[in-house]
Design an enzyme around this catalytic site. Structure first.
Site, PDB file in Angstrom:
ATOM      1  N   VAL A  35      -3.082   4.172   3.146  1.00 40.30           N
ATOM      2  CA  VAL A  35      -1.660   4.241   2.818  1.00 40.30           C
ATOM      3  C   VAL A  35      -1.377   3.129   1.817  1.00 40.30           C
ATOM      4  O   VAL A  35      -1.623   1.955   2.099  1.00 40.30           O
ATOM      5  CB  VAL A  35      -0.780   4.079   4.062  1.00 40.30           C
ATOM      6  CG1 VAL A  35       0.694   4.202   3.686  1.00 40.30           C
ATOM      7  CG2 VAL A  35      -1.143   5.122   5.121  1.00 40.30           C
ATOM      8  N   CYS A  36      -0.887   3.512   0.638  1.00 35.07           N
ATOM      9  CA  CYS A  36      -0.515   2.556  -0.402  1.00 35.07           C
ATOM     10  C   CYS A  36      -1.723   1.695  -0.788  1.00 35.07           C
ATOM     11  O   CYS A  36      -2.789   2.224  -1.107  1.00 35.07           O
ATOM     12  CB  CYS A  36       0.674   1.729   0.064  1.00 35.07           C
ATOM     13  SG  CYS A  36       1.467   0.750  -1.222  1.00 35.07           S
TER      14      CYS A  36
END
Length: 324
Positions: A106-107
């Site tokens: 994530v990210c």
């Protein structure tokens, strides 16, 4: 199979991205007939971790917990772009992929996967602010800076913040079908499905200088987006010659009058699609595109999605008005 999920944490983890994983995979929804995952938070750097928000997280689970996970998810963290990672963490991720498990970032968690070599030769993404650095640091990765998430076999990467929700629901949909994914999305009060190839809806503020000589003209342009405009007409509004106006506009906005106007028209179209029941033809007229076909063309170029798909995302299928 998606029964056993581990969130892999390093120091300076971002609580929101960790919370996304906990909400999708760690919450017991068996009272609604939804699947329950064996979920664990795993520390890569000791039993107590610091978050970037200033509080700490403690967990009894070490890296050995990763060996039984069907999915290992790596949330974002501060300074992930510049730091090194323990070799035992990278080995654990490589072993997981070798035995058939999936890994999700994530990210900025994508940097951890990149350090493990798992992005080499694969399409991937991260938050648009970090995409160029990801490509520079891992030149064998095929970085797609504008998409929400990328599913490349056992490796799934997602963009910032809410795009992590999209990637998680994508995995749930693959494992259990759309009904389960939609039920979880309803509980979370989020859109049930956004395609991974959809753009990240980046709104880049335009640079302005202290000497704002085109400010009044920008206001006029915003109020007349439905009208045809030429540089010559805008120069008259600004009381300048066309050449001087074009030069000042570039200096004070960082872009050309045409590109600035096009961006404002797309933004207005987005707003109308989100908030009104007007047809796409009507919106095309109000935003200066003229026809639904022209609006669709520019919408796809700017956002990598169609006006109907955009409206479906924000308002649901019942709000769609098909383009003739």
């Amino acid at each position: 199979m998606l029964k056993n999920v581990a969130a892999l944490l390093l120091d300076e983890v971002h609580p929101f991205e960790l919370g996304v994983l906990c909400e999708v995979f760690g919450l017991d929804r068996s009272d609604e007939g939804l699947p329950v995952h064996d979920f664990a938070v795993v520390s890569a750097e000791g039993p107590v971790l610091q978050t970037h928000a200033g509080f700490t997280i403690s967990t009894p689970h070490g890296l050995e917990r990763l060996d039984e996970a069907d999915l290992i998810a790596v949330p974002a963290g501060s300074h992930f772009m510049r730091r090194d990672y323990p070799e035992e963490v990278l080995d654990a991720l490589r072993r997981a992929v070798d035995r058939g498990a999936r890994v999700l970032s994530v990210c900025s968690g994508a940097y951890v996967l990149g350090a493990a070599g798992l992005l080499d030769g694969r399409r991937c993404t991260t938050h648009w602010r970090h995409a160029s650095e990801l490509a520079r640091r891992f030149p064998r990765a095929v970085v797609e800076p504008d998409v929400l998430y990328v599913d490349e076999g056992p490796v799934i990467t997602s963009a910032g913040t809410a795009a992590g929700i999209d990637a998680c629901l994508h995995l749930v949909r693959q494992a259990y079908g759309p009904d389960v994914a939609n039920a979880i999305a309803r509980r979370m009060v989020v859109p049930p499905h956004r395609d991974g190839g959809q753009a990240q809806y980046i709104k880049r503020p335009l640079p302005r200088t202290r000497c704002d000589t085109v400010g009044a003209t920008l206001v006029w342009m915003e109020r007349h987006l439905d009208q045809e405009m030429t540089v010559e007409q805008l120069a008259v509004q600004a009381h300048m010659s066309p050449r001087t106006f074009a030069r000042r506009f570039q200096q004070e906005t960082g872009t050309t009058p045409y590109r600035w106007l096009l961006r404002q028209r797309v933004l207005l179209a987005q707003h109308l699609l989100e908030t009104s029941d007007e047809t796409v033809d009507t919106i095309a007229g109000r935003t200066g595109f003229g026809t639904a076909a022209a609006l669709r063309h520019q919408f796809v170029r700017s956002l990598s999605t169609t006006p109907n798909a955009y409206r479906r995302t924000f308002r649901g299928p019942s709000a769609i008005t098909e383009v003739a």
